[in-house]
Design a protein around this motif. Structure first.
Motif, mmCIF file in Angstrom:
data_model
loop_
_atom_site.group_PDB
_atom_site.id
_atom_site.type_symbol
_atom_site.label_atom_id
_atom_site.label_comp_id
_atom_site.label_asym_id
_atom_site.label_seq_id
_atom_site.Cartn_x
_atom_site.Cartn_y
_atom_site.Cartn_z
ATOM 1 N N GLU A 67 21.695 -23.506 61.946
ATOM 2 C CA GLU A 67 23.079 -24.270 61.479
ATOM 3 C C GLU A 67 23.814 -23.570 60.276
ATOM 4 O O GLU A 67 23.297 -23.187 58.835
ATOM 5 N N ALA A 68 25.150 -23.446 60.547
ATOM 6 C CA ALA A 68 25.995 -22.823 59.386
ATOM 7 C C ALA A 68 26.429 -23.856 58.612
ATOM 8 O O ALA A 68 26.634 -25.005 58.929
ATOM 9 N N ASN A 69 26.365 -23.773 57.080
ATOM 10 C CA ASN A 69 26.785 -24.843 56.168
ATOM 11 C C ASN A 69 27.143 -24.075 54.911
ATOM 12 O O ASN A 69 26.504 -23.445 54.332
ATOM 13 N N ASP A 70 28.744 -24.117 54.459
ATOM 14 C CA ASP A 70 29.167 -23.698 53.376
ATOM 15 C C ASP A 70 28.720 -22.160 53.247
ATOM 16 O O ASP A 70 28.363 -21.554 52.183
ATOM 17 N N GLY A 71 28.772 -21.343 54.316
ATOM 18 C CA GLY A 71 28.528 -19.768 54.311
ATOM 19 C C GLY A 71 27.279 -19.403 54.495
ATOM 20 O O GLY A 71 26.872 -18.208 54.325
ATOM 21 N N ARG A 72 26.687 -20.290 54.577
ATOM 22 C CA ARG A 72 24.992 -20.136 54.605
ATOM 23 C C ARG A 72 24.378 -20.429 56.152
ATOM 24 O O ARG A 72 25.166 -21.143 56.759
ATOM 25 N N PHE A 73 23.294 -19.989 56.443
ATOM 26 C CA PHE A 73 22.972 -20.363 57.644
ATOM 27 C C PHE A 73 21.260 -20.556 57.583
ATOM 28 O O PHE A 73 20.443 -19.867 57.461
ATOM 29 N N TYR A 74 21.062 -21.838 57.928
ATOM 30 C CA TYR A 74 20.013 -22.692 57.607
ATOM 31 C C TYR A 74 19.132 -22.825 59.090
ATOM 32 O O TYR A 74 19.696 -23.376 60.011
ATOM 33 N N GLY A 75 17.793 -22.432 58.872
ATOM 34 C CA GLY A 75 16.833 -22.316 60.301
ATOM 35 C C GLY A 75 15.937 -23.394 60.186
ATOM 36 O O GLY A 75 15.060 -23.472 59.103
ATOM 37 N N THR A 76 15.779 -24.164 61.162
ATOM 38 C CA THR A 76 14.488 -25.176 61.237
ATOM 39 C C THR A 76 14.281 -25.308 62.529
ATOM 40 O O THR A 76 14.880 -24.686 63.640
ATOM 41 N N GLY A 77 12.825 -25.566 62.686
ATOM 42 C CA GLY A 77 12.140 -25.403 64.085
ATOM 43 C C GLY A 77 10.869 -25.954 64.064
ATOM 44 O O GLY A 77 10.248 -26.367 63.179
ATOM 45 N N GLY A 78 10.296 -26.129 65.080
ATOM 46 C CA GLY A 78 9.050 -26.680 65.441
ATOM 47 C C GLY A 78 8.443 -26.130 66.464
ATOM 48 O O GLY A 78 9.065 -25.771 67.684
ATOM 49 N N SER A 79 6.963 -25.975 66.577
ATOM 50 C CA SER A 79 6.272 -25.369 67.527
ATOM 51 C C SER A 79 4.917 -25.783 67.693
ATOM 52 O O SER A 79 4.538 -26.644 66.833
ATOM 53 N N TRP A 80 4.024 -25.055 68.574
ATOM 54 C CA TRP A 80 2.634 -25.363 68.313
ATOM 55 C C TRP A 80 1.813 -23.969 68.527
ATOM 56 O O TRP A 80 2.005 -22.956 69.031
ATOM 57 N N LYS A 81 0.846 -24.045 67.670
ATOM 58 C CA LYS A 81 -0.114 -22.900 67.599
ATOM 59 C C LYS A 81 -1.004 -22.614 68.753
ATOM 60 O O LYS A 81 -1.127 -23.916 69.278
#
Length: 119
Positions: free
Chosen positions: A62-76
């Protein structure tokens, strides 16, 4: 690691690109390459990433104030949940954020990376 991006234009506000990564694997002294594909879907303004449920695998930038923040979830493979939060040096550009996201997606079998450039 080598890669190539192949963008595909879809109808409507959502665009999709596939990023191919090739990772060298060594087996008995000689080299092989495995190809890993992660789809990237760019969301239009007001669009949301689909709900993948509690068992789904997901990653969004997600872009916010010129930066690009990543979040996520998965399973090992062991069945343990693992979360993704981008590091500050990967937030400086969309390219850096996508590179880090692709590596994590490949490691934890996340099929799609969603990108929200405009909320």
């Amino acid at each position: 690691m080598q890669g190539a991006c192949r963008p595909t234009v879809l109808q409507g506000k959502t665009a999709r690109a596939e990023f191919l990564l090739t990772t060298p694997l060594l087996t008995f002294g000689w080299s092989r390459y495995a190809t890993l594909v992660a789809s990237v879907i760019y969301l239009g303004p007001g669009d949301e990433m689909p709900d993948v449920g509690d068992e789904g695998r997901w990653l969004i930038i997600e872009a916010n104030d010129g930066r690009f923040y990543g979040t996520g979830g998965s399973w090992k493979k062991s069945g343990e949940w693992v979360g993704y939060g981008s590091l500050s040096h990967n937030d400086v550009s969309l390219d850096a954020a996508l590179r880090a996201a692709h590596q994590w997606a490949a490691k934890y079998d996340v099929p799609t990376i969603w990108v929200q450039l405009v909320p």
